[in-house]
Design an enzyme around this catalytic site. Structure first.
Site, PDB file in Angstrom:
ATOM      1  N   ASP A  83       8.140  31.610  58.857  1.00 41.33           N
ATOM      2  CA  ASP A  83       8.065  30.822  59.715  1.00 41.33           C
ATOM      3  C   ASP A  83       9.123  29.536  60.108  1.00 41.33           C
ATOM      4  OD1 ASP A  83       6.069  31.241  61.417  1.00 41.33           O
ATOM      5  OD2 ASP A  83       4.460  30.411  60.280  1.00 41.33           O
ATOM      6  N   GLU A 182      -2.434  35.362  68.205  1.00 45.83           N
ATOM      7  CA  GLU A 182      -3.423  34.617  67.465  1.00 45.83           C
ATOM      8  C   GLU A 182      -4.568  34.094  68.337  1.00 45.83           C
ATOM      9  OE1 GLU A 182      -1.795  31.504  64.707  1.00 45.83           O
ATOM     10  OE2 GLU A 182      -3.805  31.060  64.211  1.00 45.83           O
TER      11      GLU A 182
HETATM   12  O1  KIV Z   1       1.433  30.374  59.493  1.00 43.15           O
HETATM   13  C1  KIV Z   1       0.887  31.106  59.431  1.00 43.15           C
HETATM   14  O2  KIV Z   1       0.062  31.600  58.472  1.00 43.15           O
HETATM   15  C2  KIV Z   1       0.865  31.854  60.730  1.00 43.15           C
HETATM   16  C3  KIV Z   1      -0.464  32.983  60.787  1.00 43.15           C
HETATM   17  C4  KIV Z   1      -1.550  32.463  61.204  1.00 43.15           C
HETATM   18  C5  KIV Z   1       0.006  34.130  62.001  1.00 43.15           C
HETATM   19  O3  KIV Z   1       1.366  31.691  61.699  1.00 43.15           O
END
Ligand code: KIV
Length: 283
Positions: A83, A182
């Site tokens: 991310d 989501e």
């Molecule tokens: O940060 C995370 O775990 C996510 C998921 C909820 C898809 O982005």
């Protein structure tokens, strides 16, 4: 065999479901990888699950690199998606490309994920053109929690649902290799899944998506601060851990742990000499 973004595309085309779970450390990544999970998301949910923040806003690039690299070392076959944390890509395309590059070079990810639709398409396009696969994230995008006013399901009404469809087409057009959906209605997620060439990965978006992702600590019942409606408890690891911790606490306090079999031996003659030595020191 190593899963890649090409594997994702082939799985969508063959109608095979894609499994994805979060992980934030080496040991969990190894377990997920050996269980055959297709992709591991080093989610910025580490802010909640690992670092104890109430949201993902405070998570830094350094956090993501540190945990991303640990997961990458444990993931032999799973594709590792890292991310992009809050404010690592929103302010400019330059920031987005440089920070995505760091997640690949220092975090050793196989792809990055960022939140948003049409408004982040310039970033998605530039990152993809730099040779970095990008997963988009639509619906409930936790980095915008302060705009949503809480963790609420999204796009239930016609206009926001139409916007989500437009966003999904836009991120695909900009070069995203997949899109996370989501907390959106299952019917909307199914429509988007049929419309897109690229795979959709749902979390709280129903079974019509091409794949599913969950926060591993949620699906193992290890994280108890809050439990979204879409989470199913696949195992009760939280209770098992608590039972183990209690048993350890009791045995340490009772003096029954460690037992003989948990200790390293010393020969009698060495022990006797050592006792003599200690006695001589005391004189
Ligand atoms: O940060 C995370 O775990 C996510 C998921 C909820 C898809 O982005």
């Amino acid at each position: 065999m190593k899963n890649t973004v090409v594997t994702f595309q082939q799985m969508k085309e063959r109608g095979e479901k894609i499994s994805m779970l979060t992980a934030y450390d080496y040991s969990t990544a190894k377990l997920e990888d050996s269980a055959g999970i297709n992709a591991i998301l080093v989610g910025d949910s580490l802010g909640n699950v690992v670092l104890g923040y109430p949201d993902t806003i405070s998570v830094t690039m350094e956090d993501m690199i540190h945990h991303g690299a640990a997961v990458a070392r444990g993931a032999e076959n799973s594709l590792v998606v890292i991310d992009m944390p809050f404010m690592s890509y929103q302010a400019s395309v330059y920031d987005a490309v440089m920070n995505a590059g760091r997640l690949m070079k220092e975090g050793r990810g196989g792809a990055v994920k960022l939140e948003g639709g049409e408004e982040v398409c310039p970033q998605i396009r530039a990152i993809s053109q730099a040779g970095i696969p990008v997963m988009a994230h639509l619906g409930l995008t936790p980095q915008s929690i302060n705009v949503f006013g809480g963790f609420k399901s999204q796009a239930k009404e016609l206009e926001p649902a139409r916007k989500l469809v437009r966003d999904a087409l836009a991120v695909q057009e900009a070069g995203a290799f997949a899109v996370t959906l989501e907390c959106v209605p299952a019917r909307l997620a199914s429509i988007v899944t049929k419309l897109l060439r690229i795979p959709t990965i749902g979390i709280g978006a129903g079974a019509g998506c091409d794949g599913q992702v969950l926060v591993y600590a949620d699906m193992l019942s290890m994280f108890s601060d809050f439990r979204p409606k879409f989470v199913k408890a696949f195992a009760n690891v939280g209770d098992a851990m608590k039972a183990g911790f209690r048993a350890y606490d009791e045995e340490v306090k009772a003096g029954s742990y460690p037992a003989e079999e948990h200790t390293y031996p010393m020969k009698d003659e060495v022990y006797a000499e050592l006792e003599n030595y200690v006695d001589s020191l005391a004189k």
